[in-house]
Motif scaffolding. Structure first.
Motif, PDB file in Angstrom:
ATOM      1  N   ASP A 129       0.834  -1.200   0.000  1.00 28.68           N
ATOM      2  CA  ASP A 129       0.000   0.000   0.000  1.00 28.68           C
ATOM      3  C   ASP A 129       0.870   1.252   0.000  1.00 28.68           C
ATOM      4  O   ASP A 129       0.857   2.068   0.925  1.00 28.68           O
ATOM      5  N   THR A 130       1.658   1.368  -1.050  1.00 24.88           N
ATOM      6  CA  THR A 130       2.495   2.558  -1.272  1.00 24.88           C
ATOM      7  C   THR A 130       2.425   2.903  -2.759  1.00 24.88           C
ATOM      8  O   THR A 130       2.010   2.076  -3.574  1.00 24.88           O
ATOM      9  N   PRO A 131       2.853   4.117  -3.123  1.00 30.79           N
ATOM     10  CA  PRO A 131       3.046   4.361  -4.557  1.00 30.79           C
ATOM     11  C   PRO A 131       4.108   3.411  -5.107  1.00 30.79           C
ATOM     12  O   PRO A 131       4.894   2.826  -4.352  1.00 30.79           O
ATOM     13  N   VAL A 132       4.138   3.266  -6.424  1.00 37.16           N
ATOM     14  CA  VAL A 132       5.123   2.378  -7.047  1.00 37.16           C
ATOM     15  C   VAL A 132       6.479   3.072  -7.029  1.00 37.16           C
ATOM     16  O   VAL A 132       6.649   4.138  -7.625  1.00 37.16           O
ATOM     17  N   PRO A 133       7.483   2.484  -6.343  1.00 33.44           N
ATOM     18  CA  PRO A 133       8.801   3.142  -6.274  1.00 33.44           C
ATOM     19  C   PRO A 133       9.589   2.966  -7.564  1.00 33.44           C
ATOM     20  O   PRO A 133       9.333   2.071  -8.368  1.00 33.44           O
ATOM     21  N   PHE A 134      10.577   3.827  -7.734  1.00 35.14           N
ATOM     22  CA  PHE A 134      11.379   3.843  -8.962  1.00 35.14           C
ATOM     23  C   PHE A 134      12.526   2.837  -8.934  1.00 35.14           C
ATOM     24  O   PHE A 134      12.723   2.069  -9.874  1.00 35.14           O
ATOM     25  N   ALA A 135      13.316   2.822  -7.862  1.00 41.33           N
ATOM     26  CA  ALA A 135      14.527   1.983  -7.793  1.00 41.33           C
ATOM     27  C   ALA A 135      14.144   0.512  -7.941  1.00 41.33           C
ATOM     28  O   ALA A 135      13.142   0.050  -7.383  1.00 41.33           O
ATOM     29  N   ALA A 136      14.949  -0.235  -8.673  1.00 45.52           N
ATOM     30  CA  ALA A 136      14.623  -1.625  -8.997  1.00 45.52           C
ATOM     31  C   ALA A 136      14.423  -2.480  -7.745  1.00 45.52           C
ATOM     32  O   ALA A 136      13.494  -3.286  -7.667  1.00 45.52           O
TER      33      ALA A 136
END
Length: 653
Positions: free
Chosen positions: A624-631
């Protein structure tokens, strides 16, 4: 008040007066019935009749008008039967919307009137689509859309004008500047000296007119039509008028200075036109009484007609227009990537449906953000493969307008995340229009969705649950190339609005056998991919491949895998069979857990299949978070990282 009767005969002047007087008398009757409790609500256009009547008289009967709730004169001038109009205002099943909509929130194809919604801006974009269809057909016709001065503050106003200007569409935007948005005066709504000045910002012609002078309105709309057709450009008209009664009757007019009301009362459009006719010896003093008697007879007849009882089957049946039967695959099969199957479907659909228009940012020469439409503009031309301004809402609205004219449209969102900019058109206009007044919405919105490609919070969302909650939409989410082609061809043939989700990570990573010839897969039918007896995984999109990969790595488990393929409508029979097959169910999806579509499936299983369960229904979803950038962060965000844990927990239960 000066009346220019150029090219208008005596008989036409008499007819204009009758058309102007009639809606006023109908309104007076409605206000009486409102006090008697025989209608529940009324939005008055008293004092503004000249705009609706004059504009309608200036157009041909088969030119589309998109009115608002003070434009009774449009409906009466198009000679809609008063009895049925009254049923509409009563909320009777005998009205134009079968009791499903209030006042003027309905349309009629027979009268070329498009029904408004309470969100005032979307009408303008729909007019763009109607005008585009007229332009493509070379009809020599225009579309006319009304808005109020308050509506010009909405983003859709600016998007619609911009699209119409860029595409050179024959559409007239008519602002009824009546001084107040409910109780907010114009000085608190905009800072420009006059709204017509906004036309210059879009490089289009603007006209400011006296909205209380029926002949000035008539001539202005005729001139706007001439200009729109000759120059192939939209026209903005600002008609100055005043709302003599409240926003609706309950709100009253206490906020209006009495002197202002008195000033505009002296400019009553009917009073002045009567004086003009008296000067010409054309005034018929008996007309008012004869019209009143006619109105009374129609209302009495309507009041005595029987009202039909509620019918559940009718309500549910009208949610969707009937879809065509599936077209079975035949002939040769080729190995195709997911992305190529979608491109193949689009190209074949363009041949199968000559009325299909593709719209989206950079989809023409550039081929779209993912190159799916590459080459189509060379085959079908820029009239059918159209680059659009960054006006998501206006383009979706234009798609609906095209549908009104018998066209189909595909709107490509560069990323599913950007569909939020067109949310209002989708959930309030497209989704409800067939239920409201039987109008199809042949619009497919393609949505490249999902994470796993390092695109960060604003290019990676799985937002399908935004739309599964909205009745009237169809929501499709294929996982294989074969399904992608068959379901997209089905969506493009469907007369209902379809949200078509395409997982970006599957575009070039997944391949499979796909029939070369056109075929369709029925929307709303799930597919069993593995038949097992220990554990059922119900999933869709990328989750299908996570589940298949897991099953291959854990051959000691007998896993039943159901690919939903369509989320709305949902294949409840297949879900029941998946539950019955194993008694243990894991719902897997990429979207975040809270409010994800898996919760709806779990609730349905608990309510309808409880006796088949051997364990609680479990869900495996993303954080339940935004989609993060780092792989690394994205990898831990995705539901796939918790799949083994969830399966083992369920197996051990």
């Amino acid at each position: 008040m000066y009346f220019d009767r150029t090219h208008i005969s005596d008989d036409e002047l008499r007819a204009f007066y009758k058309a102007l007087l009639y809606p006023r008398l109908v309104e007076e009757k409605m206000l009486l019935l409102l006090r008697q409790g025989k209608v529940s609500k009324w939005f008055s256009g008293i004092g503004q009749e000249a705009i609706a009547v004059g504009a309608t008289l200036a157009l041909d009967q088969d030119e589309w008008i998109l009115p608002l709730h003070r434009n009774l004169g449009v409906f009466t001038t198009r000679q809609m039967p008063l009895q049925q109009l009254f049923h509409q205002w009563q909320g009777s099943p005998l009205g134009y919307s079968k009791g499903r909509e209030r006042s003027f929130h309905f349309g009629s194809r027979a009268h070329h009137i498009f029904g408004m919604i309470s969100h005032l801006g979307p009408q303008l974009s729909v007019a763009d689509g109607i005008a585009l269809a007229l332009q493509l057909e070379g009809e020599g016709k225009v579309a006319l859309a009304f808005t109020g001065e308050g509506g010009t503050s909405e983003g859709e106003f600016h998007e619609a004008l911009n699209v119409a200007a860029v595409w050179g569409l024959p559409v007239i935007f008519l602002i009824e500047n009546n001084g107040y948005g409910l109780s907010t005066p114009v000085r608190e709504q905009f800072r420009c000296e006059q709204l017509v000045d906004k036309a210059a910002g879009y490089g289009i012609r603007g006209m400011r007119i006296d909205g209380n002078n029926i002949l000035e309105v008539y001539h202005a709309v005729q001139e706007a039509k001439r200009h729109a057709l000759q120059e192939q450009q939209p026209v903005l008209i600002e008609a100055m008028t005043f709302r003599m009664r409240g926003h609706e009757e309950a709100s009253g007019t206490k906020y209006v200075p009495p002197a202002l009301l008195e000033y505009w009362a002296q400019r009553d459009p009917i009073l002045h036109f009567e004086q003009f006719l008296q000067y010409l010896n054309l005034f018929d003093a008996s007309l008012r009484e004869s019209l009143k008697q006619e109105i009374d007879l129609d209302i009495q007849a309507a009041l005595h007609e029987p009202v039909h009882a509620f019918n559940l089957d009718d309500e549910l049946a009208d949610m969707y227009a009937p879809a065509p039967a599936p077209l079975a695959p035949a002939g040769a099969v080729s190995e195709k990537r997911f992305i190529d199957a979608i491109a193949d479907a689009l190209q074949q659909a363009m041949s199968l449906h000559p009325e299909l228009i593709l719209m989206g940012q950079d989809i023409a020469e550039y081929g779209g953000a993912f190159k799916i439409t590459e080459g189509l503009v060379a085959l079908y031309g820029k009239e059918r493969v159209r680059n659009t301004p960054l006006c998501e809402s206006a383009i979706i609205g234009a798609g609906l307008g095209l549908s009104v004219m018998g066209y189909r449209s595909m709107v490509e969102m560069q990323f599913a995340d950007f569909v939020s900019c067109g949310f209002n058109q989708i959930v309030n206009n497209l989704a409800r229009i067939h239920y409201r007044w039987g109008q199809n919405a042949n619009v497919v919105i393609r949505l490249p969705a999902g994470a796993g490609v390092g695109a960060g919070p604003f290019h990676s969302q799985s937002n399908e649950a935004w739309f599964t909650h909205t009745p009237g939409l169809k929501v499709v989410y294929p996982a294989t190339p074969e399904d992608a082609k068959g379901l997209l061809l089905a969506a493009l043939a469907d007369p209902n609005p379809v949200l078509f989700f395409e997982h970006k990570a599957l575009y070039r990573s997944i391949s499979g056998p796909v029939p070369d010839a056109p075929y369709t897969i029925e929307i709303g039918k799930a597919k069993v991919l593995l038949d097992g007896d220990e554990l059922s995984i119900i999933t869709y999109g990328a989750g299908v491949h996570w589940a298949l990969e897991y099953a291959q790595l854990h051959e000691d488990l007998s896993i039943h895998i159901l690919d939903l393929r369509s989320l709305q409508p949902l294949d409840y029979n297949a879900i029941r069979e998946a539950v019955a097959a194993t008694g243990k169910v894991l719902i897997l999806h990429e979207a975040t857990l809270t409010g994800g579509f898996g919760g709806e499936i779990a609730a349905w299983i608990a309510e309808h299949c409880f006796h088949l369960l051997d364990a609680p229904v479990m869900r495996c979803a993303s954080l339940d978070t935004p989609v993060p950038f780092a792989a690394e962060l994205e990898g831990h965000f995705l539901a796939k990282s918790r799949l083994h844990e969830c399966v083992q927990k369920l197996v051990k239960y």
